[in-house]
Design a protein around this motif. Structure first.
Motif, mmCIF file in Angstrom:
data_model
loop_
_atom_site.group_PDB
_atom_site.id
_atom_site.type_symbol
_atom_site.label_atom_id
_atom_site.label_comp_id
_atom_site.label_asym_id
_atom_site.label_seq_id
_atom_site.Cartn_x
_atom_site.Cartn_y
_atom_site.Cartn_z
ATOM 1 N N ARG A 138 -6.304 1.446 -8.337
ATOM 2 C CA ARG A 138 -5.517 0.892 -8.990
ATOM 3 C C ARG A 138 -4.229 0.013 -8.181
ATOM 4 O O ARG A 138 -4.738 -0.592 -7.735
ATOM 5 C CB ARG A 138 -4.242 2.494 -8.826
ATOM 6 N N PHE A 157 -0.447 -1.116 -8.055
ATOM 7 C CA PHE A 157 0.481 -1.833 -7.845
ATOM 8 C C PHE A 157 2.731 -2.105 -8.712
ATOM 9 O O PHE A 157 1.612 -2.999 -8.415
ATOM 10 C CB PHE A 157 0.916 -1.171 -6.413
ATOM 11 N N LEU A 180 5.540 -2.694 -7.927
ATOM 12 C CA LEU A 180 6.505 -2.918 -6.488
ATOM 13 C C LEU A 180 5.579 -2.842 -4.930
ATOM 14 O O LEU A 180 4.770 -2.154 -4.653
ATOM 15 C CB LEU A 180 7.565 -1.780 -6.476
ATOM 16 N N VAL A 181 5.674 -4.216 -4.791
ATOM 17 C CA VAL A 181 5.201 -4.814 -3.426
ATOM 18 C C VAL A 181 6.008 -6.059 -3.040
ATOM 19 O O VAL A 181 6.607 -5.761 -3.132
ATOM 20 C CB VAL A 181 3.560 -5.832 -4.066
ATOM 21 N N GLN A 182 6.233 -5.306 -1.622
ATOM 22 C CA GLN A 182 6.373 -6.088 -0.249
ATOM 23 C C GLN A 182 5.921 -7.026 0.694
ATOM 24 O O GLN A 182 4.908 -6.416 1.228
ATOM 25 C CB GLN A 182 7.385 -5.463 0.437
ATOM 26 N N LYS A 183 5.827 -8.046 0.567
ATOM 27 C CA LYS A 183 4.887 -9.349 1.115
ATOM 28 C C LYS A 183 5.379 -8.359 2.771
ATOM 29 O O LYS A 183 6.602 -8.700 3.494
ATOM 30 C CB LYS A 183 5.714 -10.367 0.931
ATOM 31 N N VAL A 184 4.756 -8.430 4.260
ATOM 32 C CA VAL A 184 4.840 -8.177 4.894
ATOM 33 C C VAL A 184 4.746 -9.875 6.332
ATOM 34 O O VAL A 184 3.425 -9.705 6.392
ATOM 35 C CB VAL A 184 4.735 -6.840 5.892
ATOM 36 N N ILE A 220 -4.678 -6.357 -2.236
ATOM 37 C CA ILE A 220 -3.371 -5.450 -2.660
ATOM 38 C C ILE A 220 -2.306 -6.208 -4.429
ATOM 39 O O ILE A 220 -2.716 -7.214 -3.580
ATOM 40 C CB ILE A 220 -1.686 -5.519 -2.494
ATOM 41 N N ALA A 233 3.966 -0.305 8.882
ATOM 42 C CA ALA A 233 3.567 -1.007 6.846
ATOM 43 C C ALA A 233 2.159 -0.464 6.843
ATOM 44 O O ALA A 233 1.597 0.268 5.570
ATOM 45 C CB ALA A 233 3.584 -1.936 6.521
ATOM 46 N N ASN A 238 0.862 2.245 4.598
ATOM 47 C CA ASN A 238 0.407 2.286 2.954
ATOM 48 C C ASN A 238 -0.918 3.042 3.063
ATOM 49 O O ASN A 238 -2.089 3.662 1.693
ATOM 50 C CB ASN A 238 -1.173 0.868 3.296
ATOM 51 N N ARG A 248 0.036 6.430 1.085
ATOM 52 C CA ARG A 248 0.372 5.672 -0.526
ATOM 53 C C ARG A 248 -0.238 4.837 -0.808
ATOM 54 O O ARG A 248 -0.037 5.680 -2.646
ATOM 55 C CB ARG A 248 1.736 4.359 -0.011
ATOM 56 N N THR A 249 -1.390 4.872 -0.296
ATOM 57 C CA THR A 249 -2.569 4.475 -1.255
ATOM 58 C C THR A 249 -3.785 5.465 -1.592
ATOM 59 O O THR A 249 -4.449 5.292 -2.560
ATOM 60 C CB THR A 249 -3.361 3.159 -1.341
ATOM 61 N N ASN A 250 -3.202 6.434 -1.363
ATOM 62 C CA ASN A 250 -4.611 7.885 -1.216
ATOM 63 C C ASN A 250 -3.072 8.425 -2.687
ATOM 64 O O ASN A 250 -2.355 9.257 -1.843
ATOM 65 C CB ASN A 250 -4.677 8.613 -0.819
ATOM 66 N N VAL A 266 4.627 -0.889 -2.180
ATOM 67 C CA VAL A 266 3.362 -0.769 -0.990
ATOM 68 C C VAL A 266 3.372 -1.470 -0.303
ATOM 69 O O VAL A 266 4.221 -3.249 -1.005
ATOM 70 C CB VAL A 266 1.764 -0.545 -2.238
ATOM 71 N N PHE A 267 3.149 -2.246 0.644
ATOM 72 C CA PHE A 267 3.124 -2.744 1.541
ATOM 73 C C PHE A 267 1.721 -4.263 1.108
ATOM 74 O O PHE A 267 0.769 -3.521 1.294
ATOM 75 C CB PHE A 267 3.023 -2.691 3.010
ATOM 76 N N ASP A 268 1.951 -4.876 1.183
ATOM 77 C CA ASP A 268 0.997 -6.987 1.176
ATOM 78 C C ASP A 268 0.582 -7.056 2.346
ATOM 79 O O ASP A 268 1.455 -7.796 2.837
ATOM 80 C CB ASP A 268 1.048 -7.104 0.325
#
Lengths: 110, 417
Positions: free
Chosen positions: A4, A6, A8-12, A91, B275, B279, B282-284, B414-416
């Protein structure tokens, strides 16, 4: 690839490589962890085996080697590969939905 | 009728990090302004005026100058006598002493620090330095009133998370489980459910050692197994995750960084662990909609927080006393008051954005501590269960932020990595 997308994605941020120091002296937490395992080791010793002197363990590397040996005795499965293969997931961002670092505070209206 | 968030709940996941106080990690949120007003008014964080005296008597204010690593390289004192000094401002054990949260710098000064170094115990992170914790705290539910169970160190605090008690211990020494109390994992399995402790890897291992690893190795798994279980829809009903406690070489010549955030490990690596764990759930989609994840810290690590820890209801005791020669203060401890406040965040798509569970700042606030973990999990999965302390039976339910409303998928981050 994600199944899927996404919105809303937050970089870490990555942790700098300089953070790594397996020569770091162990904290009192790890000292006590070693002592607890040492008590356990007493009950697991076979005839002729010598108890580890954990007072000589000073660094995180040394501690990790002792902990691995002891944990593997009690829980060998912990060293095995997990039963299901993990695929590395990228992601995928929906254009216009990505958080661009610390200044972006995009909020979806409910 | 329970809310849909509870009705659909199948998994509870707890990730317990190390040694950071609420104000140190989340207190800066109270200072974030938007359009001339506080952006997060409900969070009981810092005003910027909080201060402690140093060894010269100079009042030192909290400062937004926390560093990821290298600042608290003298490990702050978080053992019982040190925390007592932090809370009461002096080592005087006389009657009528009052908690004032004025002893943090004095305590850090006992750890071979210079005057300037001792001030760093008042440092806090700005929200942008901790994008993961900040995002989760402001997107889901933050607890203003979650305290460590004992004003003391890791091992006895973690015991409360596993057993609902530390069996009368306030230190780091080995303890033995006393009948009829069993761990939450054993209760779950005896009750026909599934439960696991996921430690990071064998080199880091677990802090829950003699009692469980020796006698119940089947309830343990590695972190890589946790992520595989999330992907494969084989996550247990209840699981507890331990971070990596040391730096060590990884497979194939790589490096594995400690991710527990215990000083002086790099805080950013702990952010990445949080994170990654989020994730994995969250991703399931199926797992995400049926799981509640609690991120909590075992104790404050000797670092400043402004909230005085509350006393416990004497009608629901732990029924233990740590004798005077075990506390290090010369006075016995009756387990009648809590330790210092720690960050605690509950994550679920059934939690409205910006939820804050009030604590001691509100007359109707709720007090949480680590006995709430086995308390809540036992009540949720097993219902009435007797063999536990009165303190645990009376502990608060941390699932109360779950509601009827499922947030849409594109409303959840979601966290990248």
């Amino acid at each position: 690839m994600l199944k899927r997308e996404f919105k809303l994605v937050q970089k870490v941020p990555r942790t700098p490589k300089s953070a790594y120091d397996h020569g770091r002296f162990i904290s009192s937490l790890i000292e006590h962890q070693l002592k607890h395992f040492n008590e356990l080791e007493k009950s697991l010793l076979k005839a002729g085996e010598k108890l580890t002197d954990v007072s000589k363990i000073k660094t995180e590397l040394q501690a990790s080697k002792y902990l691995k040996r002891m944990t593997a005795l009690l829980h060998p499965q912990g060293g095995e590969k997990p039963k299901k293969t993990i695929r590395r997931k990228r992601i995928r961002r929906v254009p216009g939905g990505e958080a661009k670092g610390k200044t972006a505070r995009r909020r979806r209206k409910s | 009728m329970p809310p849909a968030g509870l009705d659909n709940l199948k998994h509870i996941v707890v990730l317990m990090m190390e040694n950071r106080s609420f104000d140190h990690m989340l207190g800066g949120l109270s200072l974030v302004m938007a359009n001339g007003k506080k952006q997060y008014p409900k969070i009981n964080g810092l005003t910027g005026s909080e201060a402690n005296p140093d060894m010269n008597g100079t009042m030192v204010k909290v400062q937004p100058n926390a560093k990821f690593q290298g600042q608290l390289d003298h490990d702050p004192d978080h053992h019982f006598p040190g925390v007592d000094l932090q809370i009461f401002g002096s080592t005087d054990q006389g009657p009528g002493r009052m908690a004032n949260m004025q002893g943090f710098i004095k305590s850090y000064a006992t750890q071979d620090t210079s005057i300037d170094e001792s001030h760093s115990i008042m440092a806090y992170f700005t929200p942008d330095q901790l994008p993961v914790l900040t995002r989760l705290a402001t997107e889901y539910a933050t607890f203003n009133g979650w305290f460590s169970s004992i004003p003391g160190p890791t091992i006895c605090n973690r015991a409360f998370a596993h057993y609902g008690t530390s069996f009368g211990n306030v230190d780091m020494n080995l303890f033995y489980v006393q009948d009829p109390i069993v761990s939450i994992y054993e209760r779950m399995i005896q009750g026909g459910h599934t439960a696991k402790i996921y430690y990071y890897d064998q080199q880091s291992s677990t802090m829950e050692i003699v009692n469980l690893l020796k006698n119940q190795p089947k309830i343990f798994g590695s972190y890589s197994q946790f992520t595989a279980d999330c992907e494969g829809n084989t996550l247990p009903d209840y699981c507890f995750i331990e971070p990596c406690y040391n730096d060590h070489p990884g497979p194939g010549g790589g490096q594995i960084l400690a991710s527990d955030q215990h000083p002086d490990h790099n805080v950013q690596e702990g952010e990445r662990l949080i994170a990654n764990t989020y994730n994995a759930i969250r991703t399931n989609q199926e797992l995400w909609e049926t799981t509640a994840m609690l991120i909590v810290y075992d104790e404050h690590g000797g670092i400043y927080d402004h909230v005085v820890p509350p006393s416990l209801d004497p009608n629901f005791p732990d029924a233990k006393t740590a004798p005077a020669d075990k506390t290090g203060t010369g006075v016995a401890f009756n387990f009648d008051r809590l330790g210092i406040r720690v960050p605690a965040i509950l994550v679920s798509p059934y939690i409205p954005r910006g939820t804050v569970v009030p604590g001691t700042e509100d007359p109707n606030g709720l007090i949480f501590e680590h006995a709430c973990i086995p308390g809540t999990v036992t009540n949720f999965f097993l219902g009435n269960y007797d063999n536990r302390t009165a303190r645990e039976k009376n502990s608060k339910n941390f699932l109360t932020p779950l509601t009827d409303t499922l947030r849409p998928d594109d409303d959840c981050w979601v966290f990248d990595l």
